[in-house]
Design an enzyme around this catalytic site. Structure first.
Site, short mmCIF file in Angstrom:
data_model
loop_
_atom_site.label_atom_id
_atom_site.label_comp_id
_atom_site.label_asym_id
_atom_site.label_seq_id
_atom_site.Cartn_x
_atom_site.Cartn_y
_atom_site.Cartn_z
N GLU A 1 0.80 -1.15 0.05
CA GLU A 1 0.12 0.10 -0.04
C GLU A 1 0.77 1.23 -0.04
O GLU A 1 1.60 1.51 0.88
CB GLU A 1 -0.86 0.12 1.16
CG GLU A 1 -1.57 1.23 1.40
CD GLU A 1 -2.57 1.75 0.15
OE1 GLU A 1 -2.84 3.07 -0.03
OE2 GLU A 1 -3.21 0.71 -0.07
N THR B 1 -6.28 2.22 -5.46
CA THR B 1 -6.13 1.09 -5.42
C THR B 1 -6.95 0.14 -6.28
O THR B 1 -6.34 -0.83 -6.49
CB THR B 1 -6.35 0.59 -3.76
OG1 THR B 1 -5.25 1.12 -2.92
CG2 THR B 1 -6.24 -0.84 -3.61
N HIS C 1 -0.43 3.52 5.01
CA HIS C 1 -1.56 4.49 4.09
C HIS C 1 -1.38 5.72 4.94
O HIS C 1 -1.41 5.99 6.01
CB HIS C 1 -2.85 3.70 4.33
CG HIS C 1 -3.70 4.43 3.53
ND1 HIS C 1 -4.32 5.93 3.54
CD2 HIS C 1 -4.58 3.98 2.54
CE1 HIS C 1 -5.10 5.83 2.51
NE2 HIS C 1 -5.33 4.82 1.73
N ASP D 1 0.97 -0.15 -5.28
CA ASP D 1 -0.07 0.20 -5.93
C ASP D 1 -0.02 1.67 -6.63
O ASP D 1 -0.54 1.99 -7.52
CB ASP D 1 -1.42 -0.09 -5.00
CG ASP D 1 -1.65 0.90 -3.81
OD1 ASP D 1 -0.65 1.14 -3.38
OD2 ASP D 1 -2.57 0.83 -3.42
N HIS D 2 0.33 2.66 -5.71
CA HIS D 2 0.23 4.10 -5.96
C HIS D 2 1.22 4.96 -5.28
O HIS D 2 1.80 4.32 -4.39
CB HIS D 2 -1.11 4.72 -6.21
CG HIS D 2 -1.82 4.57 -4.99
ND1 HIS D 2 -1.69 5.06 -3.63
CD2 HIS D 2 -3.01 3.48 -4.60
CE1 HIS D 2 -2.40 4.70 -2.80
NE2 HIS D 2 -3.52 3.80 -3.36
#
Length: 732
Positions: A276, A320, A437, A498-499
């Site tokens: 993440e 996501t 996150h 993911d990003h």
């Protein structure tokens, strides 16, 4: 003070006291007001008794939750105000009340079974919605259910007992418009406050619970109906010839397999670890002389690993969910919103879980520490062919075991073992981590006391490296388990980011760490930070290396499938095998920007990616080259969008592929445990699960974790907030 008391006392005696209720119900305006009040109270009852108060987390959310039924209810019930005949007026108002109550109650009973709200597609196919053959409506009723209907029954009873009489006096000419205007005003104020508290609520289409929390059941249903209608209208125009155009495009741009790597991981289990918000810049990064991610660094440079250092995230507003869609299907997310939430209810997927199952007998599972309904995963995963979906609903997420985003990563890996070990091998399993996150907060007890983070002037950035370090430790513990349990040698582990974690707004704080001047920070620097790790670790491989090929998340599926010895030529995939000698090194971003080893186009400005300089006056030859790349980018996105928005895959069945039967999957915890145990028992000595190989004994004791919460007792509270996992606000 005395005046105020007198005023309130007067209001009570003249208006609110029970003695006035019958009198009020005998006027059109009074009857209307009471139906609005009673329906609002019923809605709030549902919010509290069945929807867990929608997990509100701040005073404004509480206010919006309590207010959101009022404006919309006034608007809908106002329809009756324009009816002059008295019998029709009262009949219409009761019918509207009954219809709204029916919608509310339908969501109540559906939520009890599926922990989600009913979409329009679900309503249209309600008779076929089931889990394990159990009808969606065949559920236990709540004791309080009577309160959803008792008001209507009492009102009708009062009419029959002649306690309420039809008011034959029509309303004043402008009165209905005034009441309707009040309803519209309240609803618009509600919408404005909702957007202030959660920007892009309607654009990004957050989790359904989010929509209900901010706007209410009615507005959510209407909004979903509009999207459903728009989607259906687009899909009505779909023709097989459009699919043919896509097939021709895919065939023309197919990148042939590389024999050197084809089948390198054939027959092995595949575990995908979704890192993440993890960016490539953290790999190999040292802060105060300490490695941020020492274990991932060792994995990255292992001779059993192929790692890519020019691998970019290509997500859009779906964040996501876009990354997952590209990973599983090798198609892009949508120009606006999330494909999972906008199209997922009836989308045709030809995704990796189904492909690996049908081509090589893989079982499959997803593990995640957040709610199952986020990003509409509980629906989408079924349509993709995932056999098991082990979400936060399966785990103890009380006390300090979870952050506001879900179960902490060390606990996710540890607590997943009872499910992972029962999967039949080979299996395809995906882990969605959440601890790293934004805003990257972590309890002190979970932080490594020996790791000292940066001092950039941004708390967000400094905390980012702390949660990076925690994620690294989590993965290290999981690998230790894989080795001790015996899974490691027969498992290929794929790790990808993911990003981005640090947005463009805060990216300049990284300048000093990256050896740059914050005053000279450019759009190209921001683009370069879109790099995320892509690591393929195959135990037993001896010729691993760091690959400098430019690529992105769209390329993951064909790369993995070819490593497993599964040809992708028959499938419609927009990505290309990163290991193919024919791979085109043009990274397409969702906003139509792009980057290559030589040049980049960002918001219409051209950059030299080698020198880092902007090219303000490109020559004729360069401009022609840029235009050609841009045309390629535009067409690639257009083809993918056409495929997804029109659901063109419904016209195509690849050789040997069987359409996924989504309704055959049951993701409830009870059914999953029962199913996994039954499979092992039925197969007996032929079972290939780790559990069976270990003499039908659990391997949980092989998992060693230093997570301080692992033995904490269950409490009555949780910090998990059921919001979309890509909500970027820092205020909660």
């Amino acid at each position: 003070m005395i005046v105020m008391k007198k005023y309130l006392k007067n209001i009570w005696h003249e208006t609110l006291a029970p003695k006035n209720w019958i009198k009020q119900l005998n006027t059109r305006t009074g009857f209307f007001t009471w139906t609005v009040v009673l329906f609002t109270l019923k809605t709030i009852l549902a919010y509290g008794a069945d929807f867990y108060w929608l997990h509100v987390s701040d005073p404004l959310q509480i206010f919006l939750m309590l207010v959101n039924p009022i404006g919309f209810t006034i608007i809908i019930f106002s329809i009756a105000l324009f009816i002059k005949p008295k019998q029709l007026y009262y009949g219409a108002l009761i019918l509207l009340d009954a219809a709204m109550t029916g919608l509310l109650y339908l969501n109540v009973i559906y939520f009890r079974e599926f922990s989600d709200f009913m979409s329009v597609n679900t309503m249209l196919g309600y008779s076929s919605v089931n889990q394990g053959g159990k009808a969606a409506g065949a559920i236990a009723f709540g004791i309080h259910d009577v309160f959803f209907w008792i008001d209507i029954i009492i009102l009708i009873g009062l009419f029959l007992a002649r306690k309420i009489h039809f008011d034959s006096r029509p309303m004043m000419r402008l009165q209905p418009f005034k009441i309707l205007t009040i309803g519209v005003f309240i609803f618009m104020a509600n919408l404005l406050l909702a957007d202030l508290n959660r920007p892009q609520l309607l654009v990004r289409q957050f989790d359904r619970e989010y929509m209900v929390k901010y706007l209410g059941i009615g507005p959510f249903t209407i909004y979903d109906a509009i999207n459903t209608y728009q989607t259906s209208q687009i899909r009505k125009t779909a023709t097989p010839s459009e699919l043919t155009a896509v097939q021709n495009y895919i065939k023309k741009n197919y990148a042939a397999i590389n024999p050197k790597f084809y089948g390198k991981a054939k027959g092995k289990n595949v575990i995908v670890i979704h890192l993440e918000s993890f960016q490539q810049m953290s790999i190999g990064r040292k802060i105060n002389g300490q490695e941020v991610t020492p274990f991932l660094n060792s994995l990255y440079h292992s001779k059993s690993t192929i790692a890519f250092d020019n691998f970019f995230n290509q997500v859009g507003q779906g964040k996501t969910s876009d990354a997952e869609n590209m990973l599983e299907t090798s198609t892009f997310g949508l120009p606006q919103g999330s494909l999972f939430t906008k199209l997922g209810d009836d989308q045709t997927f030809q995704a990796m879980p189904a492909i690996l199952n049908q081509r090589a007998g893989y079982s499959s599972a997803v593990f995640h520490g957040n709610m199952g309904s986020f990003w509409n995963r509980s629906t989408v995963y079924k349509r993709m062919g995932y056999q098991n979906w082990v979400s936060g609903d399966y785990f103890d997420i009380t006390g300090k075991k979870a952050t506001s985003w879900g179960l902490k990563d060390k606990l996710l890996f540890h607590n997943s073992v009872p499910y992972l070990e029962r999967l039949q091998q080979p299996f395809y399993a995906k882990y969605l981590t959440v601890t790293n996150h934004t805003p990257f907060t972590l309890d002190k007890q979970d932080q490594d006391p020996n790791f000292q983070t940066s001092n950039t002037g941004s708390k967000l950035v400094d905390n980012y490296f702390i949660t990076n370090h925690y994620l690294d430790q989590s993965v290290k513990e999981f690998f230790a388990y894989l080795k001790k349990s015996g899974l490691y040698k027969n498992t290929a582990v794929v790790l990808y980011g993911d990003h981005y974690g640090i947005s463009n707004t805060d990216a300049s704080y990284l300048a000093s760490l990256l050896g740059k001047d914050s005053d000279d920070w450019t759009d190209l620097d921001n683009a370069n930070l879109q790099r995320v790790p892509f690591i393929v670790h195959i135990p037993g491989m001896k010729n691993g290396y760091v690959d400098h090929t430019y690529g992105g998340e769209i390329d993951v599926a064909p790369t993995i499938e070819h490593l497993l010895g599964i040809s992708t030529k028959r499938y419609i995939q927009f990505g290309q095998d990163l290991l193919s000698k024919n791979h085109k090194q043009i990274v397409v971003f969702r906003n139509k920007d792009w980057i290559t080893p030589e040049y980049a186009s960002l918001s219409g400005r051209i950059w030299n990616t080698k020198t880092g300089q902007e090219i303000t006056t490109p020559g004729k030859a360069l401009q022609a080259k840029v235009d050609k790349i841009q045309a390629y980018v535009n067409k690639k996105l257009s083809m993918s969008d056409n495929l997804n928005q029109k659901n063109l895959l419904k016209f195509y069945t690849p050789e040997g592929f069987k359409t996924v039967k989504a309704n055959s999957f049951d993701y409830s915890k009870e059914a999953t445990i029962k199913r996994l145990k039954k499979q092992n028992k039925k197969l007996g000595t032929k079972s290939t699960s780790l559990f069976a190989q270990n003499g039908n004994k659990s391997t949980l004791s092989d998992y060693i974790t230093d997570a301080p919460e692992v033995d904490d007792e269950t409490t009555d509270t949780t910090r998990l907030l059921p919001r979309n996992a890509d909500d970027w606000s820092n205020d909660e």
